[in-house]
Motif scaffolding. Sequence first.
Motif, short mmCIF file in Angstrom:
data_model
loop_
_atom_site.label_atom_id
_atom_site.label_comp_id
_atom_site.label_asym_id
_atom_site.label_seq_id
_atom_site.Cartn_x
_atom_site.Cartn_y
_atom_site.Cartn_z
N SER A 4 59.34 -7.90 79.89
CA SER A 4 58.58 -7.66 81.11
C SER A 4 58.64 -8.89 82.01
CB SER A 4 57.11 -7.36 80.75
OG SER A 4 56.33 -7.30 81.92
N PHE A 5 58.94 -8.67 83.29
CA PHE A 5 59.00 -9.78 84.23
C PHE A 5 57.66 -10.02 84.91
CE2 PHE A 5 63.44 -8.79 83.78
CZ PHE A 5 64.05 -10.04 83.83
N ARG A 6 56.79 -9.08 84.84
CA ARG A 6 55.47 -9.23 85.46
C ARG A 6 54.41 -9.32 84.37
NH1 ARG A 6 54.37 -5.08 90.16
NH2 ARG A 6 52.73 -6.62 90.50
N PRO A 7 53.44 -10.22 84.54
CA PRO A 7 52.44 -10.39 83.49
C PRO A 7 51.48 -9.21 83.40
CG PRO A 7 51.85 -11.70 85.44
CD PRO A 7 53.21 -11.10 85.69
N ASN A 8 51.37 -8.67 82.21
CA ASN A 8 50.36 -7.65 81.95
C ASN A 8 49.13 -8.41 81.45
OD1 ASN A 8 48.78 -5.54 81.21
ND2 ASN A 8 50.16 -4.73 79.65
N ILE A 65 53.79 -12.65 74.10
CA ILE A 65 54.26 -13.85 74.81
C ILE A 65 55.78 -13.84 74.91
CG2 ILE A 65 54.39 -16.37 74.76
CD1 ILE A 65 51.73 -16.34 73.21
N ASN A 66 56.43 -13.54 73.79
CA ASN A 66 57.89 -13.61 73.73
C ASN A 66 58.58 -12.52 74.53
OD1 ASN A 66 57.81 -15.88 72.07
ND2 ASN A 66 57.75 -14.65 70.20
N SER A 67 57.85 -11.46 74.87
CA SER A 67 58.45 -10.35 75.62
C SER A 67 58.01 -10.34 77.08
CB SER A 67 58.09 -9.01 74.96
OG SER A 67 56.70 -8.79 75.01
N THR A 68 57.27 -11.39 77.49
CA THR A 68 56.77 -11.46 78.87
C THR A 68 57.40 -12.66 79.58
OG1 THR A 68 54.66 -10.46 78.21
CG2 THR A 68 54.71 -11.62 80.32
N PHE A 69 58.03 -12.40 80.72
CA PHE A 69 58.70 -13.47 81.45
C PHE A 69 57.70 -14.40 82.12
CE2 PHE A 69 60.98 -15.05 85.28
CZ PHE A 69 61.94 -15.80 84.62
N ILE A 70 56.70 -13.80 82.79
CA ILE A 70 55.67 -14.59 83.47
C ILE A 70 54.33 -14.30 82.79
CG2 ILE A 70 54.50 -15.07 85.64
CD1 ILE A 70 56.96 -13.97 87.09
N THR A 71 53.76 -15.31 82.16
CA THR A 71 52.47 -15.16 81.47
C THR A 71 51.33 -15.52 82.44
OG1 THR A 71 52.70 -17.40 80.60
CG2 THR A 71 53.41 -15.59 79.18
N PRO A 72 50.12 -15.02 82.20
CA PRO A 72 49.00 -15.28 83.13
C PRO A 72 48.64 -16.76 83.24
CG PRO A 72 48.24 -14.16 81.15
CD PRO A 72 49.73 -14.10 81.13
N PHE A 73 48.87 -17.54 82.18
CA PHE A 73 48.78 -19.00 82.26
C PHE A 73 49.75 -19.59 81.24
CE2 PHE A 73 45.10 -17.34 79.89
CZ PHE A 73 45.23 -17.96 78.65
#
Length: 208
Positions: A4-8, A65-73
């Motif tokens: 995912s490129f956008r943080p969920n 974490i490992n599957s998310t490109f941009i994390t919320p922090f």
Amino acid sequence: MKFSFRPNEGAFYELFTRAAQNLVKGTELLNELALPGVEVQSVSERLTEVEHDSDQITHDLYKKINSTFITPFDREDIYRLGSLLDDVMDHLEAVGNLLYLYGLTQLPSLPREMHELVNVLDQQARLTAEAMPRLKGLKDLEDYWIECNRLENDGDQAYRMLLVRLFSGEYDALTVLKMKEVADELEAACDAFEHVANTVETIAVKES
């Protein structure tokens, strides 16, 4: 693995909240050990079940974490917070297991200071569970980490008084060794709650 490129954002905060809620379950189970006629083995087994659930939550967090490109922090802070929440649960489980395996609940009564430590842990757990949902907005968190640190100081004082009690000659040497190990786990849990609070403070400062 789906990337995912956008943080969920909701998924991360939900996992933190679930992990913290398990800590409340853990301290509630430790409080059960003080009840008359309690089935100690059952409490110990339920603590282990909660600890296993916490392990799964931590695993799910790492996968997220490992599957998310941009994390919320900062992803390192996410790793650290998830790991520290899991550390607290490990210590709580260890307390219950040691009390059961060492047969310490068969004593006429556990030291008052040991109950005081569990009470501190219960307060820290509830504070942490209340704070995790507020992490998303990074608002109204300062009172949380200040109070959690104050409670850790209360825990340190109770731990020191417990050591005084243990080495006063009231208990035989083998019982002292067993209870000292439990006391060390209780104190480690108090410290671990403080580490969680300090990490939340670090995140809030970095993201403000």
